[in-house]
Write a protein that holds these residues in place. Structure first.
Motif, PDB file in Angstrom:
ATOM      1  N   VAL A 132       0.825  -1.209   0.000  1.00 34.32           N
ATOM      2  CA  VAL A 132       0.000   0.000   0.000  1.00 34.32           C
ATOM      3  C   VAL A 132       0.856   1.255   0.000  1.00 34.32           C
ATOM      4  O   VAL A 132       1.677   1.478   0.888  1.00 34.32           O
ATOM      5  CB  VAL A 132      -0.934   0.017   1.226  1.00 34.32           C
ATOM      6  CG1 VAL A 132      -1.791   1.282   1.224  1.00 34.32           C
ATOM      7  CG2 VAL A 132      -1.816  -1.226   1.234  1.00 34.32           C
ATOM      8  N   HIS A 133       0.622   2.076  -1.017  1.00 33.84           N
ATOM      9  CA  HIS A 133       1.171   3.434  -1.096  1.00 33.84           C
ATOM     10  C   HIS A 133       0.172   4.339  -0.406  1.00 33.84           C
ATOM     11  O   HIS A 133      -0.989   4.441  -0.812  1.00 33.84           O
ATOM     12  CB  HIS A 133       1.339   3.817  -2.573  1.00 33.84           C
ATOM     13  CG  HIS A 133       1.767   5.230  -2.805  1.00 33.84           C
ATOM     14  ND1 HIS A 133       3.066   5.583  -3.095  1.00 33.84           N
ATOM     15  CD2 HIS A 133       1.055   6.392  -2.817  1.00 33.84           C
ATOM     16  CE1 HIS A 133       3.152   6.883  -3.276  1.00 33.84           C
ATOM     17  NE2 HIS A 133       1.941   7.401  -3.115  1.00 33.84           N
ATOM     18  N   CYS A 134       0.592   5.016   0.662  1.00 39.57           N
ATOM     19  CA  CYS A 134      -0.339   5.820   1.461  1.00 39.57           C
ATOM     20  C   CYS A 134       0.321   7.131   1.825  1.00 39.57           C
ATOM     21  O   CYS A 134       1.175   7.183   2.723  1.00 39.57           O
ATOM     22  CB  CYS A 134      -0.741   5.043   2.708  1.00 39.57           C
ATOM     23  SG  CYS A 134      -1.950   5.877   3.741  1.00 39.57           S
ATOM     24  N   VAL A 135      -0.048   8.206   1.131  1.00 43.16           N
ATOM     25  CA  VAL A 135       0.524   9.527   1.375  1.00 43.16           C
ATOM     26  C   VAL A 135      -0.608  10.488   1.744  1.00 43.16           C
ATOM     27  O   VAL A 135      -1.585  10.628   1.005  1.00 43.16           O
ATOM     28  CB  VAL A 135       1.277  10.049   0.125  1.00 43.16           C
ATOM     29  CG1 VAL A 135       1.788  11.454   0.362  1.00 43.16           C
ATOM     30  CG2 VAL A 135       2.420   9.111  -0.239  1.00 43.16           C
ATOM     31  N   LYS A 136      -0.466  11.107   2.911  1.00 42.46           N
ATOM     32  CA  LYS A 136      -1.485  12.045   3.403  1.00 42.46           C
ATOM     33  C   LYS A 136      -2.875  11.410   3.428  1.00 42.46           C
ATOM     34  O   LYS A 136      -3.887  12.052   3.128  1.00 42.46           O
ATOM     35  CB  LYS A 136      -1.505  13.331   2.553  1.00 42.46           C
ATOM     36  CG  LYS A 136      -0.224  14.143   2.620  1.00 42.46           C
ATOM     37  CD  LYS A 136      -0.347  15.441   1.828  1.00 42.46           C
ATOM     38  CE  LYS A 136       0.934  16.276   1.910  1.00 42.46           C
ATOM     39  NZ  LYS A 136       1.236  16.725   3.270  1.00 42.46           N
TER      40      LYS A 136
END
Length: 265
Positions: A132-136
């Motif tokens: 999982v790419h999770c930014v802000k």
């Protein structure tokens, strides 16, 4: 032995010296490279890398490249994964990814959520973890992962949130990816989180060729530098390098269901 739990060795930045880059990493103790996909056009490059004994692969659709994705990519993704899982081939995917939400791009959030939700559904049907790419978006993503309750959980790549947000992911069975960000003196919040994580809560990664370490700004990142990440994590956690290397590799092997042969190749 170290595992780089997230590196994009398939990209063009490594086309001229990929084998040499891998050899340099192996020379400092990196025994396995986990390579996630980003767009459909690169799936075959990732699959080709997956034929190596020391590479494990993930297949998915990255939110950063949302403008390149097409609706039929999702069906194609599931079809390809099922084919690879059913065949006696070395390039069997160990996870769905890289997928997720990038809150920096608010104009495409509806589309991002569509592709993310659909990939979570694919992961559930295929009984695979997710990368999982999770930014802000830590709070909204952790809520969605709780709702989905994936049996294989997965990896929260490049975690940079608070300890409270970390706990939400850990309670769901996810591990947190620690990379170059921990080497920056200014990343005090992240460093405090790293020091408090449980031994089974993290893996080490580089995100090569991106996310350069402190002192290497402007340079192509490489998997060999996961050793430097391990050194900094060991310092922050007041553990030995060998302990951190063993913990992170054991955690990666557990999440991605790597066998003993794979982790020692």
């Amino acid at each position: 032995m170290l595992i780089d739990a997230h590196c994009h060795l398939d990209v063009a930045e490594f086309d001229t010296d990929r084998d040499a880059v891998i050899a340099v990493a192996q020379a400092v103790g990196v025994c396995r490279f986990i390579v996630p996909a980003t767009v459909r056009a690169r799936w075959q490059n990732v699959l080709a890398l997956g034929k190596r004994d020391d590479v494990s692969i993930c297949l998915g659709l990255h939110p950063y490249f949302i403008e390149q994705h097409q609706p039929d990519d999702l069906k194609a993704l599931e079809t390809l994964i099922l084919q690879q899982l059913a065949g006696a081939c070395p390039a069997r995917p160990v996870a769905i990814g890289e997928c997720g939400i990038d809150g920096r791009f608010t104009d495409s959030l509806d589309e991002q959520w569509h592709y993310f939700d659909e990939q979570l559904n694919i992961a559930k049907r295929c009984k695979l973890p997710v990368v999982v790419h999770c930014v802000k978006a830590n709070d909204t993503v952790s809520k969605r992962l709780r709702q989905q309750a994936l049996p294989g959980a997965g990896l929260i790549h490049a975690f940079s949130g608070s300890y409270e947000q970390a706990v939400k992911f850990l309670d769901l069975g996810y591990v947190l990816g620690l990379g170059g960000a921990v080497t920056y003196e200014r990343a005090q919040k992240l460093r405090r989180v790293v020091a408090k994580l449980p031994d089974d809560g993290f893996v080490l990664e580089t995100d090569s060729p991106d996310m350069p370490l402190s002192g290497y700004q402007g340079q192509r990142n490489e998997p060999s530098r996961v050793m430097l990440v391990a050194q900094e994590v060991a310092r922050l956690r007041r553990q030995s390098f060998d302990t951190v290397a063993a913990l992170s590799s054991d955690n990666a092997a557990r999440v991605f269901k790597l066998t003993g042969d794979e982790t020692n190749s």
